[in-house]
Design a protein around this motif. Structure first.
Motif, PDB file in Angstrom:
ATOM      1  N   LEU A   1       0.337  -1.023   0.038  1.00 12.01           N
ATOM      2  CA  LEU A   1       0.270  -0.212  -0.154  1.00 12.01           C
ATOM      3  C   LEU A   1       0.909   1.640   0.502  1.00 12.01           C
ATOM      4  O   LEU A   1       2.032   1.737   1.039  1.00 12.01           O
ATOM      5  N   HIS A   2       0.764   2.406  -0.604  1.00  9.97           N
ATOM      6  CA  HIS A   2       1.034   3.526  -1.342  1.00  9.97           C
ATOM      7  C   HIS A   2       0.041   4.912   0.163  1.00  9.97           C
ATOM      8  O   HIS A   2      -1.048   4.595  -0.431  1.00  9.97           O
ATOM      9  N   LEU A   3       0.576   4.805   0.628  1.00  9.84           N
ATOM     10  CA  LEU A   3      -0.326   5.640   1.484  1.00  9.84           C
ATOM     11  C   LEU A   3       0.481   7.288   1.844  1.00  9.84           C
ATOM     12  O   LEU A   3       1.780   7.833   1.788  1.00  9.84           O
ATOM     13  N   LEU A   4      -0.957   8.670   1.815  1.00  5.43           N
ATOM     14  CA  LEU A   4      -0.400   9.818   2.694  1.00  5.43           C
ATOM     15  C   LEU A   4      -0.100   9.772   4.012  1.00  5.43           C
ATOM     16  O   LEU A   4      -1.305   9.932   4.287  1.00  5.43           O
ATOM     17  N   ARG A   5       0.164  10.086   4.683  1.00  5.54           N
ATOM     18  CA  ARG A   5       0.465  10.397   5.740  1.00  5.54           C
ATOM     19  C   ARG A   5       0.847  12.107   6.388  1.00  5.54           C
ATOM     20  O   ARG A   5       1.417  12.519   5.553  1.00  5.54           O
ATOM     21  N   PRO A   6      -0.075  12.451   7.186  1.00  2.00           N
ATOM     22  CA  PRO A   6       0.006  13.893   7.178  1.00  2.00           C
ATOM     23  C   PRO A   6       1.856  14.728   7.978  1.00  2.00           C
ATOM     24  O   PRO A   6       1.718  13.670   7.898  1.00  2.00           O
ATOM     25  N   VAL A   7       1.410  15.989   7.114  1.00  4.86           N
ATOM     26  CA  VAL A   7       2.745  15.994   7.384  1.00  4.86           C
ATOM     27  C   VAL A   7       3.134  17.086   8.942  1.00  4.86           C
ATOM     28  O   VAL A   7       2.124  18.191   8.529  1.00  4.86           O
ATOM     29  N   ARG A   8       2.330  16.666   9.721  1.00  4.01           N
ATOM     30  CA  ARG A   8       2.792  16.805  11.435  1.00  4.01           C
ATOM     31  C   ARG A   8       3.325  17.923  11.357  1.00  4.01           C
ATOM     32  O   ARG A   8       4.646  17.517  12.317  1.00  4.01           O
ATOM     33  N   VAL A   9       3.978  19.241  11.304  1.00  2.00           N
ATOM     34  CA  VAL A   9       5.013  20.165  11.870  1.00  2.00           C
ATOM     35  C   VAL A   9       4.167  21.329  12.173  1.00  2.00           C
ATOM     36  O   VAL A   9       2.689  21.627  11.072  1.00  2.00           O
ATOM     37  N   HIS A  10       4.735  22.294  12.545  1.00  2.95           N
ATOM     38  CA  HIS A  10       3.865  23.693  13.454  1.00  2.95           C
ATOM     39  C   HIS A  10       4.037  24.339  12.252  1.00  2.95           C
ATOM     40  O   HIS A  10       3.018  25.458  12.025  1.00  2.95           O
ATOM     41  N   ALA A  11       4.882  24.577  10.859  1.00  4.96           N
ATOM     42  CA  ALA A  11       4.999  25.319   9.835  1.00  4.96           C
ATOM     43  C   ALA A  11       5.096  26.704   9.793  1.00  4.96           C
ATOM     44  O   ALA A  11       4.167  27.766   9.151  1.00  4.96           O
ATOM     45  N   GLY A  12       5.810  27.143  10.543  1.00  2.00           N
ATOM     46  CA  GLY A  12       5.312  28.413  11.312  1.00  2.00           C
ATOM     47  C   GLY A  12       6.159  29.691  10.007  1.00  2.00           C
ATOM     48  O   GLY A  12       6.543  30.763  10.030  1.00  2.00           O
ATOM     49  N   GLY A  13       6.915  28.868   9.064  1.00  2.00           N
ATOM     50  CA  GLY A  13       7.660  29.595   8.248  1.00  2.00           C
ATOM     51  C   GLY A  13       7.852  28.866   7.097  1.00  2.00           C
ATOM     52  O   GLY A  13       7.895  27.861   7.288  1.00  2.00           O
ATOM     53  N   ILE A  14       7.577  29.926   5.765  1.00  2.00           N
ATOM     54  CA  ILE A  14       8.149  29.023   4.732  1.00  2.00           C
ATOM     55  C   ILE A  14       8.609  29.785   3.483  1.00  2.00           C
ATOM     56  O   ILE A  14       8.947  30.954   3.200  1.00  2.00           O
ATOM     57  N   VAL A  15       9.556  29.627   2.967  1.00  3.94           N
ATOM     58  CA  VAL A  15      10.469  30.034   1.632  1.00  3.94           C
ATOM     59  C   VAL A  15      10.212  29.363   0.702  1.00  3.94           C
ATOM     60  O   VAL A  15      10.441  27.541   0.541  1.00  3.94           O
ATOM     61  N   TRP A  16       9.998  29.825  -0.631  1.00  6.10           N
ATOM     62  CA  TRP A  16      10.310  29.411  -1.989  1.00  6.10           C
ATOM     63  C   TRP A  16      11.040  30.374  -3.303  1.00  6.10           C
ATOM     64  O   TRP A  16      11.176  30.720  -2.995  1.00  6.10           O
ATOM     65  N   TYR A  17      11.646  29.177  -3.392  1.00 11.85           N
ATOM     66  CA  TYR A  17      12.373  29.209  -4.514  1.00 11.85           C
ATOM     67  C   TYR A  17      12.589  28.174  -5.383  1.00 11.85           C
ATOM     68  O   TYR A  17      13.218  26.810  -5.092  1.00 11.85           O
ATOM     69  N   GLY A  18      12.802  28.672  -6.406  1.00 12.91           N
ATOM     70  CA  GLY A  18      12.469  28.012  -7.222  1.00 12.91           C
ATOM     71  C   GLY A  18      11.118  27.520  -7.585  1.00 12.91           C
ATOM     72  O   GLY A  18      10.534  27.977  -7.419  1.00 12.91           O
TER      73      GLY A  18
END
Length: 361
Positions: free
Chosen positions: A139-156
């Motif tokens: 089985l291929h499953l999609l597990r939630p990414v359990r982080v606070h995600a307090g900051g993000i950077v889009w680079y390329g």
């Protein structure tokens, strides 16, 4: 602080890209930009330093399930030149959210939001769930990414997501995937699978660094990823670090083992929620608790000037948008959630950090 002290903090690339398996169709960011399904509205955002902004639709503005945290823009992704900084000719803004509460964190994790038409009366957007592909037997499953995600950077094409004490998660926006069976995706039409991680490392005689928020410093010769650490006034550390980026790979520049050492390490301020640079001038957002206006600190580490109470309550991450000559940030409290721009002039003026600006106390 000396460079040799900074180099004692490292990020180590781990986890090669995982296969999503069959039954998934990669569509990329382009598909989400063309398929927005929610409408925000332009509003007057409170705060002396705020120049413009908008709020989410009624549900997203009030929900206690999801809390907004990080922010980045197509200017981070595609350059600071006057004629650059757009995605297929459009200004695009991304934010991150984490699911609040034990139930939400476990079952939902975190997500990003793709926002377009921010200059219109009604910006439009769509949420995309962050997932980690895992395989359990056949089985291929999609597990939630359990982080606070307090900051993000889009680079390329890459998206860096702050992962607190664990380090940084990495995603490729070209990997945004359309999911037919929305039960597998917790009701979301689109998911963004994680491709790799940067694990936090430090010398044994140093307190681990918490990667609370992120931003991009796009220089003339080299780019760098800025990270910072949230802490109250009673916390032992409130640090800022900078790591080198590779413009070719769009990842951190590291050694042959994939380890990247910090170039700079600075002491910051208590309750920092975001930090970025405009030229050589730092701009730091800081919260003061629910219902209390936030602060903007400007200058250089160790010599930051406080603009007290000039931001909305609950300010979070911050990004520099040079084409607009603005900083962009967002606030988190339910019922008081805004995404807003701050004019660089007169609040953050490179080379004039020691001169007072409106709102300075």
């Amino acid at each position: 602080m000396p460079a040799d002290l900074a180099s004692r903090f490292r990020l180590a690339l781990a986890d090669p890209p995982r296969d999503l398996g069959r039954g998934f169709r990669r569509v990329g960011l382009r598909a989400v930009v063309a398929d927005t399904n929610r409408v925000a509205r332009r509003v007057d955002v409170p705060g002396e330093a705020v120049a413009e902004g908008f709020t989410w639709d009624d549900h997203d503005a009030a929900t206690d399930r999801w809390w907004p945290q990080g922010i980045t823009t197509s200017a981070d992704a595609y350059g600071h030149d006057t004629g650059a900084g757009t995605f297929e000719g459009r200004d695009v803004l991304l934010t991150s959210w984490y699911a609040h509460g034990r139930f939400g964190r476990r079952l939902l994790g975190s997500r990003i939001t793709v926002v377009v038409d921010i200059d219109g009366a009604a910006p439009v957007y769509r949420h995309v769930l962050l997932v980690e592909p895992v395989r359990v037997g056949p089985l291929h499953l999609l597990r939630p990414v359990r982080v606070h995600a307090g900051g993000i950077v889009w680079y390329g094409d890459h998206l860096f997501v702050a992962g607190s004490g664990a380090g940084i998660r990495v995603f490729r926006l070209d990997d945004i995937t359309h999911v037919r069976n929305r039960v597998r995706a917790r009701g979301y039409r689109y998911v963004l699978p994680q491709t790799s991680t940067y694990a936090a490392e430090q010398d044994t005689d140093h307190e681990p660094l918490t990667y609370s928020f992120l931003s991009l410093d796009r220089g003339t010769e080299a780019d760098s990823l800025v990270a910072g650490e949230y802490g109250t006034k009673d916390s032992p550390t409130h640090r800022l670090v900078r790591f080198p980026l590779d413009r070719d790979t769009q990842l951190l520049r590291g050694d042959e083992r994939g380890r990247s050492a910090a170039l700079e390490l600075h002491d910051g301020q208590p309750r920092m929620q975001g930090a970025t640079l405009v030229g050589g001038t730092w701009a730091v957002t800081a919260s003061a608790g629910e219902g209390r206006a936030g602060d903007l600190w400007v200058g250089r580490p160790g010599h930051l000037h406080r603009h007290r109470g000039v931001l909305p309550t609950g300010p979070e991450d911050v990004a520099h948008w040079p084409q607009r000559r603005q900083l962009w940030s967002l606030s988190e409290w339910p019922g008081r959630r805004w995404v807003f721009g701050i004019d660089v002039d007169p609040w953050v003026t490179p080379g004039r950090a020691d001169q007072p600006a409106p709102g300075e106390r």
